[in-house]
Design a protein around this motif. Structure first.
Motif, PDB file in Angstrom:
ATOM      1  N   MET A 164       5.490  56.570   6.342  1.00 56.23           N
ATOM      2  CA  MET A 164       6.236  55.457   5.772  1.00 56.23           C
ATOM      3  C   MET A 164       6.304  55.547   4.255  1.00 56.23           C
ATOM      4  O   MET A 164       7.222  55.001   3.630  1.00 56.23           O
ATOM      5  N   GLY A 165       5.355  56.244   3.645  1.00 61.58           N
ATOM      6  CA  GLY A 165       5.409  56.446   2.200  1.00 61.58           C
ATOM      7  C   GLY A 165       6.653  57.197   1.763  1.00 61.58           C
ATOM      8  O   GLY A 165       7.080  57.081   0.610  1.00 61.58           O
ATOM      9  N   CYS A 166       7.263  57.969   2.682  1.00 63.97           N
ATOM     10  CA  CYS A 166       8.544  58.611   2.368  1.00 63.97           C
ATOM     11  C   CYS A 166       9.646  57.570   2.210  1.00 63.97           C
ATOM     12  O   CYS A 166      10.553  57.727   1.378  1.00 63.97           O
ATOM     13  N   TYR A 167       9.605  56.513   3.021  1.00 63.62           N
ATOM     14  CA  TYR A 167      10.593  55.443   2.881  1.00 63.62           C
ATOM     15  C   TYR A 167      10.439  54.786   1.512  1.00 63.62           C
ATOM     16  O   TYR A 167      11.425  54.526   0.810  1.00 63.62           O
ATOM     17  N   VAL A 168       9.197  54.492   1.163  1.00 64.47           N
ATOM     18  CA  VAL A 168       8.916  53.839  -0.128  1.00 64.47           C
ATOM     19  C   VAL A 168       9.401  54.717  -1.274  1.00 64.47           C
ATOM     20  O   VAL A 168      10.025  54.241  -2.232  1.00 64.47           O
ATOM     21  N   THR A 169       9.127  56.004  -1.165  1.00 65.16           N
ATOM     22  CA  THR A 169       9.534  56.928  -2.223  1.00 65.16           C
ATOM     23  C   THR A 169      11.046  56.980  -2.354  1.00 65.16           C
ATOM     24  O   THR A 169      11.589  56.971  -3.472  1.00 65.16           O
ATOM     25  N   GLN A 170      11.754  57.026  -1.233  1.00 68.19           N
ATOM     26  CA  GLN A 170      13.217  57.051  -1.286  1.00 68.19           C
ATOM     27  C   GLN A 170      13.772  55.767  -1.892  1.00 68.19           C
ATOM     28  O   GLN A 170      14.753  55.797  -2.640  1.00 68.19           O
ATOM     29  N   SER A 171      13.142  54.636  -1.564  1.00 67.61           N
ATOM     30  CA  SER A 171      13.581  53.369  -2.161  1.00 67.61           C
ATOM     31  C   SER A 171      13.365  53.378  -3.671  1.00 67.61           C
ATOM     32  O   SER A 171      14.216  52.902  -4.433  1.00 67.61           O
ATOM     33  N   MET A 172      12.255  53.928  -4.117  1.00 65.37           N
ATOM     34  CA  MET A 172      12.005  54.053  -5.562  1.00 65.37           C
ATOM     35  C   MET A 172      13.077  54.903  -6.233  1.00 65.37           C
ATOM     36  O   MET A 172      13.519  54.605  -7.345  1.00 65.37           O
ATOM     37  N   LEU A 173      13.502  55.967  -5.551  1.00 68.43           N
ATOM     38  CA  LEU A 173      14.530  56.836  -6.122  1.00 68.43           C
ATOM     39  C   LEU A 173      15.855  56.103  -6.309  1.00 68.43           C
ATOM     40  O   LEU A 173      16.656  56.469  -7.181  1.00 68.43           O
ATOM     41  N   ALA A 185       4.080  37.805   5.980  1.00 64.04           N
ATOM     42  CA  ALA A 185       5.088  38.720   6.519  1.00 64.04           C
ATOM     43  C   ALA A 185       6.401  37.960   6.704  1.00 64.04           C
ATOM     44  O   ALA A 185       6.385  36.725   6.797  1.00 64.04           O
ATOM     45  N   PRO A 186       7.532  38.666   6.772  1.00 64.87           N
ATOM     46  CA  PRO A 186       7.690  40.120   6.782  1.00 64.87           C
ATOM     47  C   PRO A 186       7.750  40.701   5.371  1.00 64.87           C
ATOM     48  O   PRO A 186       7.983  39.979   4.401  1.00 64.87           O
ATOM     49  N   TYR A 187       7.523  42.020   5.288  1.00 58.10           N
ATOM     50  CA  TYR A 187       7.730  42.767   4.059  1.00 58.10           C
ATOM     51  C   TYR A 187       8.965  43.645   4.256  1.00 58.10           C
ATOM     52  O   TYR A 187       9.430  43.849   5.372  1.00 58.10           O
ATOM     53  N   SER A 188       9.454  44.183   3.157  1.00 55.66           N
ATOM     54  CA  SER A 188      10.521  45.177   3.208  1.00 55.66           C
ATOM     55  C   SER A 188      10.055  46.435   2.489  1.00 55.66           C
ATOM     56  O   SER A 188       9.117  46.405   1.687  1.00 55.66           O
ATOM     57  N   ILE A 189      10.725  47.534   2.773  1.00 55.30           N
ATOM     58  CA  ILE A 189      10.425  48.765   2.043  1.00 55.30           C
ATOM     59  C   ILE A 189      10.710  48.570   0.562  1.00 55.30           C
ATOM     60  O   ILE A 189       9.981  49.081  -0.300  1.00 55.30           O
ATOM     61  N   ALA A 190      11.740  47.798   0.244  1.00 54.78           N
ATOM     62  CA  ALA A 190      12.041  47.509  -1.165  1.00 54.78           C
ATOM     63  C   ALA A 190      10.885  46.758  -1.832  1.00 54.78           C
ATOM     64  O   ALA A 190      10.565  47.003  -2.998  1.00 54.78           O
ATOM     65  N   ASP A 191      10.257  45.827  -1.090  1.00 51.83           N
ATOM     66  CA  ASP A 191       9.087  45.120  -1.629  1.00 51.83           C
ATOM     67  C   ASP A 191       7.975  46.116  -1.974  1.00 51.83           C
ATOM     68  O   ASP A 191       7.355  46.041  -3.047  1.00 51.83           O
ATOM     69  N   MET A 192       7.722  47.030  -1.059  1.00 53.58           N
ATOM     70  CA  MET A 192       6.623  47.968  -1.239  1.00 53.58           C
ATOM     71  C   MET A 192       6.942  48.982  -2.332  1.00 53.58           C
ATOM     72  O   MET A 192       6.063  49.384  -3.109  1.00 53.58           O
ATOM     73  N   ALA A 193       8.205  49.372  -2.430  1.00 55.46           N
ATOM     74  CA  ALA A 193       8.613  50.247  -3.525  1.00 55.46           C
ATOM     75  C   ALA A 193       8.473  49.525  -4.867  1.00 55.46           C
ATOM     76  O   ALA A 193       8.051  50.120  -5.864  1.00 55.46           O
ATOM     77  N   GLY A 194       8.805  48.232  -4.868  1.00 61.34           N
ATOM     78  CA  GLY A 194       8.642  47.454  -6.091  1.00 61.34           C
ATOM     79  C   GLY A 194       7.198  47.395  -6.548  1.00 61.34           C
ATOM     80  O   GLY A 194       6.912  47.428  -7.750  1.00 61.34           O
ATOM     81  N   ASP A 195       6.276  47.327  -5.588  1.00 60.55           N
ATOM     82  CA  ASP A 195       4.852  47.348  -5.937  1.00 60.55           C
ATOM     83  C   ASP A 195       4.489  48.670  -6.608  1.00 60.55           C
ATOM     84  O   ASP A 195       3.763  48.696  -7.613  1.00 60.55           O
ATOM     85  N   ALA A 196       4.958  49.783  -6.036  1.00 65.48           N
ATOM     86  CA  ALA A 196       4.647  51.104  -6.592  1.00 65.48           C
ATOM     87  C   ALA A 196       5.246  51.262  -7.989  1.00 65.48           C
ATOM     88  O   ALA A 196       4.593  51.803  -8.904  1.00 65.48           O
ATOM     89  N   GLU A 197       6.465  50.800  -8.163  1.00 66.54           N
ATOM     90  CA  GLU A 197       7.105  50.873  -9.481  1.00 66.54           C
ATOM     91  C   GLU A 197       6.347  50.033 -10.501  1.00 66.54           C
ATOM     92  O   GLU A 197       6.100  50.469 -11.637  1.00 66.54           O
TER      93      GLU A 197
END
Length: 278
Positions: free
Chosen positions: A98-107, A68-80
């Motif tokens: 929190m998945g909404c945050y990840v989704t918005q970061s992906m967008l 740790a720490p992680y960022s939402i950008a890190d988690m969005a990068g994993d999904a991408e």
């Protein structure tokens, strides 16, 4: 569930079922992919002719838990990276909490991957969410962990809505269930990592109006009537900043409504995905 190693070296526990256009499910903080099956969304989407991809985000076993720490950008990068690994060039993406945050970061970083999105119980964080995050991070910094009793109390108060909290049998059952769970974390870094990612997003004042205005794909925003973390009134107001968005309130449930009473949310999500299949 199979383990998928991404190009970054992160391993994710991934489930893919069904055939047809892809739907990616981004879960909430500490939310295992199994929850999507338990609430019936996975089966309903498969029955409607979709290929459904769900996964345990970094930090949750059997996925990797880097320091740790992680960022939402890190988690969005994993999904991408997961979509790239699976050879998926376009998907409907559904985010919960929190998945909404990840989704918005992906967008923001890979809009080419997303043809439509559902932002469910997670669009506009409330001050309660910020206070809980601040408390949890403070406890970790001061004593190295969050006592189990504190976690159970917090989860009870935010997962269940008022009517359920007034029923002794319901509270006792959920207390026992939550007390018996280890959370499914791969390591303490997993919990701290996801928690710091969520808190940093909220602390930055997200979602920012200018980012919402640039979402140019069909968007369905859902909110639970009694959600303390993401109240429907503020979520409705924020949804109005997203072009081509629709909003619906799911009555009779708190933030944990996906487990306790999803109402007609599953039907709404499936209908939205069918409408945006082509």
């Amino acid at each position: 569930m199979e383990n998928v190693e991404l190009a970054s070296g992160i391993t994710l526990g991934v489930s893919r079922v069904g055939a047809g256009p892809a739907v990616l499910l981004n879960g909430g903080l500490g939310m295992p992919a199994l929850v999507w099956e338990l609430c019936g969304l996975t089966t309903s989407l498969v029955d409607a002719g979709f290929s459904v991809i769900s996964y345990n985000a970094r930090g949750l076993s059997p996925s990797s838990a880097p320091p740790a720490p992680y960022s939402i950008a890190d988690m969005a990068g994993d999904a991408e990276a997961l979509l790239d690994h699976l050879g998926i060039t376009e998907a409907i993406v559904i985010g919960y909490s929190m998945g909404c945050y990840v989704t918005q970061s992906m967008l923001r970083t890979r809009p080419d991957l997303i043809k439509a999105t559902v932002l469910f119980a997670g669009l506009q964080p409330s001050p309660i969410g910020a206070l809980v995050g601040e408390m949890e991070i403070g406890l970790i910094e001061q004593i190295g962990e969050i006592p189990q009793a504190v976690l159970v109390f917090e989860q009870l108060m935010t997962t269940l809505h008022t009517t359920l909290l007034q029923d002794p049998a319901t509270v006792a059952g959920w207390r026992d269930l939550l007390s018996a769970s280890d959370g499914g974390w791969a390591s303490p870094d997993g919990f701290k990592g996801q928690l710091t990612a969520s808190y940093a997003w909220i602390s930055a004042g997200e979602p920012l109006p200018e980012h919402l205005a640039h979402i140019d794909i069909p968007t369905l925003v859902l909110a639970f009537e009694h959600d303390l973390f993401f109240p429907p009134t503020s979520s409705r107001e924020t949804a109005a900043l997203i072009p081509h968005s629709a909003f619906a309130q799911i009555d009779g449930a708190g933030h944990g409504g996906l487990f306790t009473g999803p109402g007609d949310s599953i039907e709404r999500i499936v209908a939205f995905c069918i409408e945006n299949r082509a």
